[in-house]
Scaffold this motif. Structure first.
Motif, PDB file in Angstrom:
ATOM      1  N   UNK A  62       0.659  -1.784  -0.137  1.00 15.81           N
ATOM      2  CA  UNK A  62      -0.271   0.317  -0.257  1.00 15.81           C
ATOM      3  C   UNK A  62       0.724   1.458   0.004  1.00 15.81           C
ATOM      4  N   UNK A  63       0.494   2.110  -0.794  1.00 14.83           N
ATOM      5  CA  UNK A  63       1.501   3.272  -0.930  1.00 14.83           C
ATOM      6  C   UNK A  63       0.302   4.524   0.177  1.00 14.83           C
ATOM      7  N   UNK A  64       1.219   5.432   0.403  1.00 18.48           N
ATOM      8  CA  UNK A  64       0.448   6.680   1.381  1.00 18.48           C
ATOM      9  C   UNK A  64      -0.578   7.394  -0.017  1.00 18.48           C
ATOM     10  N   UNK A  65      -1.255   7.137  -0.761  1.00 13.30           N
ATOM     11  CA  UNK A  65      -2.323   8.107  -2.160  1.00 13.30           C
ATOM     12  C   UNK A  65      -3.329   7.664  -0.771  1.00 13.30           C
ATOM     13  N   UNK A  66      -4.009   8.788  -0.343  1.00 12.66           N
ATOM     14  CA  UNK A  66      -6.126   8.158  -0.077  1.00 12.66           C
ATOM     15  C   UNK A  66      -6.701   7.953  -1.633  1.00 12.66           C
ATOM     16  N   UNK A  67      -7.765   7.123  -0.463  1.00 13.39           N
ATOM     17  CA  UNK A  67      -9.055   6.193  -1.541  1.00 13.39           C
ATOM     18  C   UNK A  67      -9.805   7.854  -2.435  1.00 13.39           C
ATOM     19  N   UNK A  68      -9.669   7.715  -3.514  1.00 16.45           N
ATOM     20  CA  UNK A  68     -10.593   8.744  -4.202  1.00 16.45           C
ATOM     21  C   UNK A  68     -11.681   8.220  -5.424  1.00 16.45           C
ATOM     22  N   UNK A  69     -12.656   9.054  -5.239  1.00 10.49           N
ATOM     23  CA  UNK A  69     -13.243   8.675  -6.460  1.00 10.49           C
ATOM     24  C   UNK A  69     -14.634   8.079  -5.727  1.00 10.49           C
ATOM     25  N   UNK A  70     -14.870   7.103  -6.414  1.00  8.13           N
ATOM     26  CA  UNK A  70     -15.653   5.468  -6.320  1.00  8.13           C
ATOM     27  C   UNK A  70     -15.261   4.599  -5.829  1.00  8.13           C
ATOM     28  N   UNK A  71     -13.765   4.674  -5.040  1.00  6.55           N
ATOM     29  CA  UNK A  71     -13.270   3.209  -4.464  1.00  6.55           C
ATOM     30  C   UNK A  71     -13.940   2.998  -3.197  1.00  6.55           C
ATOM     31  N   UNK A  72     -14.288   1.810  -2.405  1.00 10.96           N
ATOM     32  CA  UNK A  72     -14.273   1.794  -1.767  1.00 10.96           C
ATOM     33  C   UNK A  72     -13.457   1.974  -0.801  1.00 10.96           C
ATOM     34  N   UNK A  73     -12.666   1.678  -0.820  1.00 10.38           N
ATOM     35  CA  UNK A  73     -10.998   1.747   0.206  1.00 10.38           C
ATOM     36  C   UNK A  73      -9.557   2.371  -0.802  1.00 10.38           C
ATOM     37  N   UNK A  74      -9.397   2.308   0.046  1.00  5.59           N
ATOM     38  CA  UNK A  74      -7.887   2.284  -0.115  1.00  5.59           C
ATOM     39  C   UNK A  74      -7.499   1.058  -0.930  1.00  5.59           C
ATOM     40  N   UNK A  75      -6.865   0.707  -1.890  1.00  8.27           N
ATOM     41  CA  UNK A  75      -6.680  -0.790  -2.186  1.00  8.27           C
ATOM     42  C   UNK A  75      -5.220  -1.045  -2.604  1.00  8.27           C
ATOM     43  N   UNK A  76      -4.683  -2.379  -2.427  1.00  5.57           N
ATOM     44  CA  UNK A  76      -3.167  -2.493  -2.731  1.00  5.57           C
ATOM     45  C   UNK A  76      -2.344  -1.414  -3.695  1.00  5.57           C
ATOM     46  N   UNK A  77      -2.253  -0.862  -3.833  1.00  7.64           N
ATOM     47  CA  UNK A  77      -0.538  -0.398  -4.741  1.00  7.64           C
ATOM     48  C   UNK A  77      -0.138  -1.469  -5.220  1.00  7.64           C
ATOM     49  N   UNK A  78      -0.382  -2.642  -5.859  1.00  4.11           N
ATOM     50  CA  UNK A  78       0.692  -3.389  -6.217  1.00  4.11           C
ATOM     51  C   UNK A  78       0.797  -4.781  -5.665  1.00  4.11           C
ATOM     52  N   UNK A  79       1.319  -5.881  -6.136  1.00  2.00           N
ATOM     53  CA  UNK A  79       1.156  -7.085  -5.003  1.00  2.00           C
ATOM     54  C   UNK A  79       2.748  -7.704  -5.721  1.00  2.00           C
ATOM     55  N   UNK A  80       4.180  -8.015  -4.914  1.00  2.15           N
ATOM     56  CA  UNK A  80       4.957  -8.738  -5.388  1.00  2.15           C
ATOM     57  C   UNK A  80       5.102  -9.256  -4.696  1.00  2.15           C
ATOM     58  N   UNK A  81       6.370 -10.228  -4.901  1.00  2.00           N
ATOM     59  CA  UNK A  81       6.946 -11.183  -4.338  1.00  2.00           C
ATOM     60  C   UNK A  81       8.186 -10.076  -2.572  1.00  2.00           C
ATOM     61  N   UNK A  82       7.330 -11.186  -1.479  1.00  2.00           N
ATOM     62  CA  UNK A  82       8.502 -10.232  -0.332  1.00  2.00           C
ATOM     63  C   UNK A  82       9.656 -10.243  -0.119  1.00  2.00           C
ATOM     64  N   UNK A  83      10.419 -11.111  -0.935  1.00  2.94           N
ATOM     65  CA  UNK A  83      11.563 -10.852  -1.398  1.00  2.94           C
ATOM     66  C   UNK A  83      12.067  -9.167  -1.928  1.00  2.94           C
ATOM     67  N   UNK A  84      11.119  -9.158  -3.486  1.00  4.81           N
ATOM     68  CA  UNK A  84      11.322  -8.055  -4.059  1.00  4.81           C
ATOM     69  C   UNK A  84      10.816  -6.972  -3.528  1.00  4.81           C
ATOM     70  N   UNK A  85       9.632  -6.665  -2.770  1.00  4.80           N
ATOM     71  CA  UNK A  85       9.314  -5.492  -2.239  1.00  4.80           C
ATOM     72  C   UNK A  85      11.152  -5.681  -0.756  1.00  4.80           C
ATOM     73  N   UNK A  86      11.659  -6.748  -0.009  1.00  6.37           N
ATOM     74  CA  UNK A  86      12.800  -6.424   0.324  1.00  6.37           C
ATOM     75  C   UNK A  86      13.940  -4.902  -0.534  1.00  6.37           C
ATOM     76  N   UNK A  87      14.095  -5.489  -1.658  1.00  9.93           N
ATOM     77  CA  UNK A  87      15.423  -4.949  -2.454  1.00  9.93           C
ATOM     78  C   UNK A  87      14.560  -3.681  -2.715  1.00  9.93           C
ATOM     79  N   UNK A  88      13.349  -3.182  -2.065  1.00  5.86           N
ATOM     80  CA  UNK A  88      12.638  -1.844  -2.835  1.00  5.86           C
ATOM     81  C   UNK A  88      13.046  -1.398  -1.647  1.00  5.86           C
ATOM     82  N   UNK A  89      12.749  -1.793  -0.584  1.00  6.56           N
ATOM     83  CA  UNK A  89      13.477  -1.244   1.259  1.00  6.56           C
ATOM     84  C   UNK A  89      14.094  -0.716   0.748  1.00  6.56           C
TER      85      UNK A  89
END
Length: 290
Positions: A62-89
């Motif tokens: 999830x990122x820092x952008x708030x839900x907008x418009x007709x979105x029910x709630x703030x959904x995930x910005x993307x899905x990655x393998x945990x290892x790929x996310x750790x690389x980003x961190x």
């Protein structure tokens, strides 16, 4: 002008009787400095360990952008393998966060790395959850919809936490039909000209490092800022009083569904209305005339 904050007390070696009397029953926050000291997680849990144990698990981010418009709630910005996310961190600052990651469902072997502390509290053992965030990311000021008492164990990294008790809600620009404050407010550097009621709110602050465990009482507001990439575990104790159970049901069944329906019907118009109402109601309750 600054926020009115005092330090959350830090303790070691407290008995369950003392914890119940001094903190749990009166619902006061506290930081345990040694509650996880004998856990394998205290020595093992860092990003290299999770790359090895859970690197192939696909996680929602999830990122820092708030839900907008007709979105029910703030959904995930993307899905990655945990290892790929750790690389980003590890590359530098990022607002991508992983929250409410259920260890029981996704990595059951990691359950061997911790234990439920003997604090005289009944834990909800079906939901041990992880929170991970990148340097500079933050979690909007909110309280939990299910009104759980949270025990938040920090491992890798450092984070800043602000807490406010329920009685300070009238100063916190609570958005109607939700459990959050206005997302536009920067709690690290609030604009007191636009949001003067914040100066009246009396809260608590702390910085959590490796091995610190924070007790967040039921319905307490919390804002979290990741100072470095950080990895934490939260163990939860659900409310048991009839009044709070009814409030939880109202939150989950009535308030959330009504808000989602209005988002679907009115989109951004509904969100803008709620934000205007948050300001109007807060200034009225705080007796501020702008």
């Amino acid at each position: 002008m600054e926020l009115d904050l005092q330090q959350i007390p830090r303790i070691k070696g407290i008995s369950k009787e003392e914890f119940l009397k001094e903190y749990f029953i009166p619902q006061k926050p506290v930081i345990f400095e040694d509650l996880s000291a004998d856990w394998p997680a205290a020595q093992k849990w860092d990003f290299d360990y999770f790359r090895e144990k859970a690197g192939d698990v696909v996680v929602p981010l999830y990122d820092g952008k708030p839900a907008k418009g007709h979105q029910k709630s703030h959904g995930p910005a993307m899905k990655l393998k945990f290892s790929e996310y750790i690389d980003i961190l590890e590359k530098g600052p990022t607002d991508l966060r992983m929250f409410f990651f259920n260890l029981l469902q996704n990595c059951p072997e990691l359950l061997e790395d911790f234990k439920y502390p003997d604090l005289g509290v009944k834990f909800f053992k079906k939901l041990p959850v992880m929170f991970v965030g990148g340097e500079g990311s933050s979690v909007v000021m909110h309280y939990d919809m299910d009104l759980a008492n949270n025990f938040h164990f920090n491992f890798a990294g450092r984070k800043k936490v602000l807490l406010y008790p329920p009685e300070e809600t009238k100063y916190l620009y609570k958005v109607p039909y939700s459990i959050v404050s206005m997302e536009i407010i920067n709690m690290d550097d609030p604009d007191f000209d636009k949001y003067p009621a914040l100066a009246k709110a009396r809260g608590f602050e702390a910085e959590l490092g490796h091995g610190d465990s924070l007790f967040i009482p039921s319905k307490w507001w919390h804002y979290i800022k990741y100072e470095t990439p950080s990895l934490s575990l939260t163990l939860r104790s659900l409310p048991r009083s009839p009044g709070k159970i009814l409030e939880v049901l109202k939150n989950l069944v009535v308030t959330r569904n009504y808000d989602n329906l209005m988002r679907k019907l009115q989109g951004q118009k509904w969100i803008d209305y709620k934000n205007r109402e948050a300001v109007r109601r807060t200034h009225k309750n705080a007796e501020i005339d702008l």
